[in-house]
Design an enzyme around this catalytic site. Structure first.
Site, PDB file in Angstrom:
ATOM      1  N   HIS A 236      59.574  52.878  52.766  1.00  0.00           N
ATOM      2  CA  HIS A 236      59.207  54.159  52.603  1.00  0.00           C
ATOM      3  C   HIS A 236      60.228  54.157  51.918  1.00  0.00           C
ATOM      4  O   HIS A 236      60.102  54.480  51.110  1.00  0.00           O
ATOM      5  CB  HIS A 236      59.657  55.295  53.296  1.00  0.00           C
ATOM      6  CG  HIS A 236      58.707  55.523  54.261  1.00  0.00           C
ATOM      7  ND1 HIS A 236      58.156  55.377  55.903  1.00  0.00           N
ATOM      8  CD2 HIS A 236      57.786  56.915  54.206  1.00  0.00           C
ATOM      9  CE1 HIS A 236      56.918  55.508  55.875  1.00  0.00           C
ATOM     10  NE2 HIS A 236      56.290  56.826  55.474  1.00  0.00           N
ATOM     11  N   GLY A 237      61.207  53.318  51.440  1.00  0.00           N
ATOM     12  CA  GLY A 237      62.428  52.976  50.964  1.00  0.00           C
ATOM     13  C   GLY A 237      63.301  51.896  50.981  1.00  0.00           C
ATOM     14  O   GLY A 237      64.075  51.540  52.630  1.00  0.00           O
TER      15      GLY A 237
END
Length: 498
Positions: free
Chosen positions: A339-340
């Site tokens: 996700h990041g």
């Protein structure tokens, strides 16, 4: 090692073909009209050109990344099919993984790992002089990279033949409804559909419009309105305490769900209008009764991807209990990192892994406790309690997901337990905005609880089994709510940053 982000779709994207932009309102009907007007043999060209244009409106030069990934995996799959020796096939598969994951690492993770290494080495007085690269993250790179990887891995495992038509394969990678935020489609589902002849079906198209309408309602009326409050509180973690922080945490849970599932609905509906079926990415996740159930309902295309291409290859649950727990935690941590590039996402993923493992550890004790207090005799109450507990566990983990920095998440959690009744509520949201936000969330939850979800595999929209007057009245009300209460302004979708 933190990041500053809009996190709520508050960044203006006036030059992009966002689903919730006037640009898309013009772009999409033109594509549909031209698509059905085109001879069958030219339709893939039109859709591919439209998909590339859709992406180029964000940043034209990054289209080269999609093209490079497409060509590499197309050639790799053909070579894998022709190559007989396992060693050569392993080399080809390794090269495909290295190129795809290398591009993803370079653009998304290099600075994260470099900054983390710098922090550790600096602590031990070791000189570290690796430069930081200031590049804009290519929108949707995590989605289309995983989509192409799944295809190549399936060909490598001989679970599907390679696609011989380069144009169809390029369209599979870049199909504009699901290009930048999914669903992450498997090749066996989507690729064969590009070989089919699609005639305009008024009933399916009408259902597609209804699915899109419900997605627009969730994004424009709910998510973008909640974002006003969420962004203010999360972006100023030291300024708000007590009730304001609790409300921001709850609001973000509904914001991210309505934002992301709204995108998926619009993607599913727009594809259905042209005759294509995309997988359902959300299945009433906030009515889940355990954390495993939640991940069978939330971002289904990603959770099944990690199950099939990471968790099962690691051994799944066919190993010792200790190794199984490691497999669970590894899968969730990698999911968080997907996700990041930030420790907040890693912690978010790790929390879900811990929830899952602890739930399995404590299952016998919890069953005995429920029997002791008589919850078995009140199944509705028992179910409601399970739903509430899972929702609060998910909401707590979302604090790390949403926080701009790890320190901000810690301050936010501390602020939850610092009394300040009502602080900031009347400043951030007017009574009208607050009422609309709560009413919209309640309406959305009521619809998802009492009425069936869309089933794109069979061309069904919400309320598909209801009488015509009920369906028409519902969608008229939804359309009017969007026009009257919608927050317009080309606000980007949250998952575009991933």
């Amino acid at each position: 090692m933190g990041r500053t982000r809009s996190s709520g779709g508050n960044r203006r994207e006036t030059d992009h073909v966002l689903f919730n932009s006037l640009h898309f309102v013009i772009f999409f009907p033109c594509v549909v009209a031209l698509y059905f007007a085109c001879p069958q043999r030219f339709r893939w060209m039109l859709l591919l050109a439209a998909s590339y244009y859709f992406y180029m409106c964000w940043k034209a030069e990054y289209l080269l990344l999609i093209i490079a990934s497409t060509v590499i995996d197309y050639i790799a799959a053909l070579l894998l099919d022709r190559t007989k020796t396992q060693q050569a096939r392993n080399t080809l598969m390794g090269a495909s993984l290295a190129v795809n994951l290398g591009l993803l690492f370079a653009f998304k993770y290099f600075n994260f790992f470099s900054d983390s290494a710098r922090a550790v080495l600096t602590h031990f007085n070791v000189f570290y002089d690796m430069p930081t690269f200031h590049v804009l993250l290519p929108v949707g790179i995590s989605f289309y990279t995983f989509q192409t990887l799944s295809y190549t891995i399936d060909v490598y495992k001989r679970e599907r033949p390679p696609e011989r038509h380069l144009g169809y394969f390029a369209l599979y990678v870049a199909f504009f409804p699901q290009l930048v935020a999914g669903p992450i489609e498997r090749s066996e589902r989507l690729l064969p559909q590009f070989h089919e002849r699609h005639r305009f079906d008024l009933d399916k198209a009408a259902d597609g419009v209804r699915i899109m309408l419900w997605g627009f309602f969730k994004k424009i009326v709910i998510a973008d309105r909640l974002a006003i409050f969420v962004n203010e509180v999360f972006n100023h973690p030291g300024a708000y305490h007590g009730g304001a922080t609790w409300l921001a945490a709850y609001f973000f849970s509904f914001q991210i769900y309505c934002d992301f599932s709204g995108y998926s609905d619009i993607a599913i509906g727009s594809a259905q209008i042209m005759g294509y079926r995309l997988m359902d990415n959300f299945k009433q996740p906030y009515f889940a009764e355990n954390i495993g159930d939640f991940w069978q309902r939330w971002h289904v295309s990603l959770s099944t991807w990690f199950r099939d291409y990471l968790y099962i290859p690691l051994g799944g649950n066919r190993v010792s209990k200790r190794r199984w727990h490691i497999n669970i935690l590894t899968t969730f941590v990698v999911s968080g990192l997907w996700h990041g590039a930030n420790w907040t996402f890693v912690i978010w993923g790790a929390l879900h892994g811990l929830y899952y493992v602890v739930a399995r550890w404590t299952a016998p004790a919890r069953a005995r406790a429920c029997a002791a207090v008589g919850l078995g005799r009140a199944p509705c109450l028992h179910r409601a309690l399970r739903i509430l507990i899972i929702f609060h566990l998910v909401t707590f983990a979302y604090i790390f997901f949403r926080a701009n920095h790890l320190q901000d998440a810690v301050h936010f959690i501390a602020a939850l337990f610092t009394p300040a009744p009502g602080q900031g509520l009347r400043v951030i949201l007017t009574p009208t905005d607050f009422t609309i936000a709560l009413a919209s969330v309640a309406f959305m939850l009521g619809v998802e609880w009492f009425w069936p979800q869309q089933d794109p595999a069979h061309g069904r929209s919400p309320l598909a089994d209801r009488p015509p007057w009920t369906r028409r009245g519902f969608y008229y009300a939804v359309a009017m709510s969007i026009l009257i209460f919608g927050k317009f302004g080309n606000n980007a979708f949250i998952y575009f940053q991933f």
